[in-house]
Motif scaffolding. Structure first.
Motif, PDB file in Angstrom:
ATOM      1  N   LYS A 195       0.946   3.121 -11.511  1.00 15.54           N
ATOM      2  CA  LYS A 195       1.053   2.356 -12.888  1.00 15.54           C
ATOM      3  C   LYS A 195       2.449   1.591 -12.727  1.00 15.54           C
ATOM      4  CE  LYS A 195       1.707   2.872 -17.968  1.00 15.54           C
ATOM      5  NZ  LYS A 195       3.265   1.949 -17.588  1.00 15.54           N
ATOM      6  N   VAL A 196       3.518   2.272 -12.335  1.00 15.54           N
ATOM      7  CA  VAL A 196       4.704   1.328 -12.110  1.00 15.54           C
ATOM      8  C   VAL A 196       4.492   0.256 -11.047  1.00 15.54           C
ATOM      9  CG1 VAL A 196       6.295   3.330 -13.115  1.00 15.54           C
ATOM     10  CG2 VAL A 196       5.768   3.299 -10.616  1.00 15.54           C
ATOM     11  N   LYS A 197       3.713   0.673  -9.928  1.00 13.89           N
ATOM     12  CA  LYS A 197       3.513  -0.458  -9.060  1.00 13.89           C
ATOM     13  C   LYS A 197       2.791  -1.667  -9.428  1.00 13.89           C
ATOM     14  CE  LYS A 197      -0.035  -0.912  -6.702  1.00 13.89           C
ATOM     15  NZ  LYS A 197      -1.360  -0.681  -5.802  1.00 13.89           N
ATOM     16  N   SER A 198       2.014  -1.411 -10.399  1.00  9.25           N
ATOM     17  CA  SER A 198       1.091  -2.807 -11.340  1.00  9.25           C
ATOM     18  C   SER A 198       2.437  -3.441 -12.048  1.00  9.25           C
ATOM     19  CB  SER A 198       0.152  -2.003 -11.966  1.00  9.25           C
ATOM     20  OG  SER A 198      -0.864  -1.591 -11.070  1.00  9.25           O
ATOM     21  N   ASP A 199       3.068  -2.741 -12.845  1.00 12.78           N
ATOM     22  CA  ASP A 199       3.948  -3.270 -13.565  1.00 12.78           C
ATOM     23  C   ASP A 199       5.121  -3.967 -12.694  1.00 12.78           C
ATOM     24  OD1 ASP A 199       3.032  -1.881 -15.917  1.00 12.78           O
ATOM     25  OD2 ASP A 199       4.261  -0.152 -15.916  1.00 12.78           O
ATOM     26  N   TYR A 200       5.532  -3.460 -11.650  1.00  7.64           N
ATOM     27  CA  TYR A 200       6.564  -4.084 -10.754  1.00  7.64           C
ATOM     28  C   TYR A 200       5.737  -5.438 -10.297  1.00  7.64           C
ATOM     29  CZ  TYR A 200       8.839  -5.134  -6.506  1.00  7.64           C
ATOM     30  OH  TYR A 200       9.705  -5.800  -5.345  1.00  7.64           O
ATOM     31  N   LEU A 201       4.655  -5.363  -9.779  1.00  3.98           N
ATOM     32  CA  LEU A 201       3.855  -6.762  -9.397  1.00  3.98           C
ATOM     33  C   LEU A 201       3.846  -7.478 -10.492  1.00  3.98           C
ATOM     34  CD1 LEU A 201       1.256  -5.165  -7.065  1.00  3.98           C
ATOM     35  CD2 LEU A 201       3.337  -6.042  -6.380  1.00  3.98           C
ATOM     36  N   ASN A 202       3.585  -7.304 -11.650  1.00  4.78           N
ATOM     37  CA  ASN A 202       3.337  -8.026 -12.663  1.00  4.78           C
ATOM     38  C   ASN A 202       4.725  -8.855 -13.053  1.00  4.78           C
ATOM     39  OD1 ASN A 202       0.589  -7.514 -13.358  1.00  4.78           O
ATOM     40  ND2 ASN A 202       1.008  -5.735 -14.634  1.00  4.78           N
ATOM     41  N   GLU A 203       5.841  -8.138 -12.923  1.00  7.64           N
ATOM     42  CA  GLU A 203       7.077  -8.833 -13.129  1.00  7.64           C
ATOM     43  C   GLU A 203       7.183  -9.700 -12.105  1.00  7.64           C
ATOM     44  OE1 GLU A 203      11.878  -7.268 -13.565  1.00  7.64           O
ATOM     45  OE2 GLU A 203      10.260  -6.220 -14.638  1.00  7.64           O
ATOM     46  N   LEU A 204       6.845  -9.697 -10.850  1.00  8.76           N
ATOM     47  CA  LEU A 204       7.119 -10.554  -9.777  1.00  8.76           C
ATOM     48  C   LEU A 204       6.429 -11.963 -10.220  1.00  8.76           C
ATOM     49  CD1 LEU A 204       6.891  -8.263  -6.249  1.00  8.76           C
ATOM     50  CD2 LEU A 204       9.030  -9.054  -7.579  1.00  8.76           C
ATOM     51  N   VAL A 205       5.409 -11.695 -10.787  1.00 12.26           N
ATOM     52  CA  VAL A 205       4.729 -12.903 -11.271  1.00 12.26           C
ATOM     53  C   VAL A 205       5.410 -13.564 -12.245  1.00 12.26           C
ATOM     54  CG1 VAL A 205       2.605 -13.639 -12.114  1.00 12.26           C
ATOM     55  CG2 VAL A 205       2.232 -11.654 -10.709  1.00 12.26           C
ATOM     56  N   VAL A 206       5.852 -13.184 -13.188  1.00 11.43           N
ATOM     57  CA  VAL A 206       6.877 -13.333 -14.372  1.00 11.43           C
ATOM     58  C   VAL A 206       8.069 -14.064 -13.835  1.00 11.43           C
ATOM     59  CG1 VAL A 206       7.992 -12.969 -16.454  1.00 11.43           C
ATOM     60  CG2 VAL A 206       5.671 -11.944 -16.072  1.00 11.43           C
ATOM     61  N   GLN A 207       8.442 -13.497 -12.684  1.00  9.43           N
ATOM     62  CA  GLN A 207       9.740 -14.045 -12.168  1.00  9.43           C
ATOM     63  C   GLN A 207       9.345 -15.398 -11.097  1.00  9.43           C
ATOM     64  OE1 GLN A 207      12.040 -10.835 -10.105  1.00  9.43           O
ATOM     65  NE2 GLN A 207      12.359  -9.772 -12.127  1.00  9.43           N
ATOM     66  N   GLY A 208       8.195 -15.510 -11.029  1.00 11.89           N
ATOM     67  CA  GLY A 208       7.977 -16.931 -10.201  1.00 11.89           C
ATOM     68  C   GLY A 208       7.812 -16.663  -8.881  1.00 11.89           C
TER      69      GLY A 208
ATOM     70  N   ALA B 147       6.117 -16.497  -4.958  1.00 11.66           N
ATOM     71  CA  ALA B 147       5.076 -17.054  -4.565  1.00 11.66           C
ATOM     72  C   ALA B 147       3.798 -16.072  -4.283  1.00 11.66           C
ATOM     73  CB  ALA B 147       5.295 -17.739  -3.260  1.00 11.66           C
ATOM     74  N   GLU B 148       2.592 -16.731  -4.298  1.00  9.77           N
ATOM     75  CA  GLU B 148       1.476 -15.730  -4.327  1.00  9.77           C
ATOM     76  C   GLU B 148       1.588 -14.866  -3.151  1.00  9.77           C
ATOM     77  OE1 GLU B 148      -3.442 -16.019  -4.348  1.00  9.77           O
ATOM     78  OE2 GLU B 148      -2.189 -17.848  -4.686  1.00  9.77           O
ATOM     79  N   GLY B 149       1.688 -15.637  -2.065  1.00  3.60           N
ATOM     80  CA  GLY B 149       1.923 -14.839  -0.753  1.00  3.60           C
ATOM     81  C   GLY B 149       2.935 -13.761  -0.622  1.00  3.60           C
ATOM     82  N   THR B 150       4.148 -14.045  -1.184  1.00  9.06           N
ATOM     83  CA  THR B 150       5.027 -12.964  -1.236  1.00  9.06           C
ATOM     84  C   THR B 150       4.440 -11.789  -2.087  1.00  9.06           C
ATOM     85  OG1 THR B 150       6.861 -14.422  -1.128  1.00  9.06           O
ATOM     86  CG2 THR B 150       7.484 -12.358  -1.889  1.00  9.06           C
ATOM     87  N   ILE B 151       3.918 -11.906  -3.154  1.00  7.21           N
ATOM     88  CA  ILE B 151       3.276 -10.822  -3.836  1.00  7.21           C
ATOM     89  C   ILE B 151       2.206 -10.228  -3.285  1.00  7.21           C
ATOM     90  CG2 ILE B 151       2.194 -10.321  -6.279  1.00  7.21           C
ATOM     91  CD1 ILE B 151       3.624 -12.781  -7.377  1.00  7.21           C
ATOM     92  N   SER B 152       1.485 -10.947  -2.644  1.00  9.39           N
ATOM     93  CA  SER B 152       0.327 -10.486  -1.732  1.00  9.39           C
ATOM     94  C   SER B 152       0.899  -9.232  -0.700  1.00  9.39           C
ATOM     95  CB  SER B 152      -0.462 -11.555  -1.072  1.00  9.39           C
ATOM     96  OG  SER B 152      -1.546 -10.950  -0.771  1.00  9.39           O
ATOM     97  N   TYR B 153       1.667  -9.844   0.227  1.00  5.74           N
ATOM     98  CA  TYR B 153       2.158  -9.112   1.082  1.00  5.74           C
ATOM     99  C   TYR B 153       2.890  -7.799   0.476  1.00  5.74           C
ATOM    100  CZ  TYR B 153       7.351  -9.819   1.874  1.00  5.74           C
ATOM    101  OH  TYR B 153       8.689  -9.949   2.045  1.00  5.74           O
ATOM    102  N   ARG B 154       3.852  -8.052  -0.356  1.00 10.08           N
ATOM    103  CA  ARG B 154       4.270  -6.763  -1.072  1.00 10.08           C
ATOM    104  C   ARG B 154       3.459  -6.112  -1.525  1.00 10.08           C
ATOM    105  NH1 ARG B 154      10.266  -8.320  -3.995  1.00 10.08           N
ATOM    106  NH2 ARG B 154      10.936  -9.587  -2.625  1.00 10.08           N
ATOM    107  N   LYS B 155       2.341  -6.321  -2.113  1.00  6.10           N
ATOM    108  CA  LYS B 155       1.233  -5.297  -2.630  1.00  6.10           C
ATOM    109  C   LYS B 155       0.659  -4.450  -1.253  1.00  6.10           C
ATOM    110  CE  LYS B 155      -2.921  -5.150  -5.168  1.00  6.10           C
ATOM    111  NZ  LYS B 155      -3.648  -4.359  -4.210  1.00  6.10           N
TER     112      LYS B 155
END
Length: 290
Positions: free
Chosen positions: A67-80, A82-90
């Protein structure tokens, strides 16, 4: 409940109680012979916090890592980010959480320094390159730091991570001038696809922009009169890059003869010639490899 910033004393006492909680089959706070010391409180910002009661609330409130992983990734989206950065972090976080599950850890409250050390040892045994290990541990460190910031953790577990020394290797082989000219002459400019590929390669060679930045260009980013192109790079930072005369010539031919509005609303500079949609980084990889 929202927790307050903790002093060093507060964190050390909480950590001692957490260790005691793990060593005993029956929690001390459930024992009839033990009572929290209500007089031991820490006053900060005008608020008195009973750290004993705080530990009780912490352990009775189960927070799942997924659950907190999903919240963390959502915050990365809000902070702007890049899609590639969020993808590899996931991807890296999924690998970490899978390892935690194998160790019987599925909740935030079960995280400790030993689990982090075991994960580092696993990366070392698998023989990953130093840059890969550094990237995986960096993603984990950012995640743990965020957990501490959001008050899901009582201690800074990211401080227990030991990063390996980064070894930066130079390319084994660099093309000379003759090979570069031969490479740029490979596209068949008698075809529409050849003109597009020629314009892409010349732009890459002239401006030294990244592949993701190339496919992210829009029509209005190219300023033919000024001979520059606006690029949106990492961290969503915009910069202006000069483009050589040869690259501008082939970009002009591409726009005049190839770039057709199959999709009127599509603003991408380089598009797929079949469907008319924006090209992807993988498509550029295939063109260069071909």
């Amino acid at each position: 409940s929202t927790l307050f910033p903790y002093t060093t004393l507060f964190r050390s006492r909480c950590w001692g109680m957490l260790q005691s909680r793990r060593r005993r089959s029956t929690p001390r706070w459930k024992s009839k012979t033990w009572r929290p010391c209500t007089g031991s409180a820490i006053r900060e910002n005008g608020f008195a916090i009973d750290y004993c009661q705080l530990i009780i609330d912490y352990w009775t409130n189960e927070v799942m890592l997924e659950k907190v992983k999903s919240d963390y990734l959502n915050e990365l989206v809000v902070q702007g980010y890049a899609e590639g950065t969020i993808s590899y972090r996931k991807i890296y976080l999924d690998q970490v959480l899978f390892f935690f599950q194998l160790q019987g850890v599925g909740e935030v409250g079960q995280l400790n320094g030993k689990i982090i050390t075991r994960y580092q040892a696993r990366l070392a045994r698998h023989g990953y390159a130093s840059l890969t290990v550094h990237s995986k541990l960096s993603v984990l460190s950012c995640f743990l730091t965020w957990l501490l910031k959001e008050n899901h953790l009582l201690i800074d577990l990211a401080a227990s991570i030991t990063f390996p020394k980064r070894v930066l290797n130079l390319p084994k082989r660099i093309l000379n001038e003759t090979e570069v000219r031969h490479f740029l002459s490979l596209p068949d400019v008698r075809t529409r696809r050849g003109i597009r590929d020629k314009a892409m390669l010349e732009l890459l060679y002239s401006s030294a922009i990244r592949r993701a930045e190339l496919v992210g260009l829009d029509l209005y980013d190219l300023q033919v009169e000024s001979g520059v192109v606006k690029v949106l790079g990492k961290g969503r930072k915009e910069r202006t890059v000069p483009v050589g005369d040869v690259a501008m010539y082939w970009l002009g031919r591409y726009l005049d003869r190839v770039r057709q509005p199959r999709r009127p609303r599509e603003q991408a500079l380089f598009v797929d010639l079949v469907c008319g949609s924006r090209m992807t980084v993988q498509t550029v990889n295939n063109i260069v490899a071909f």
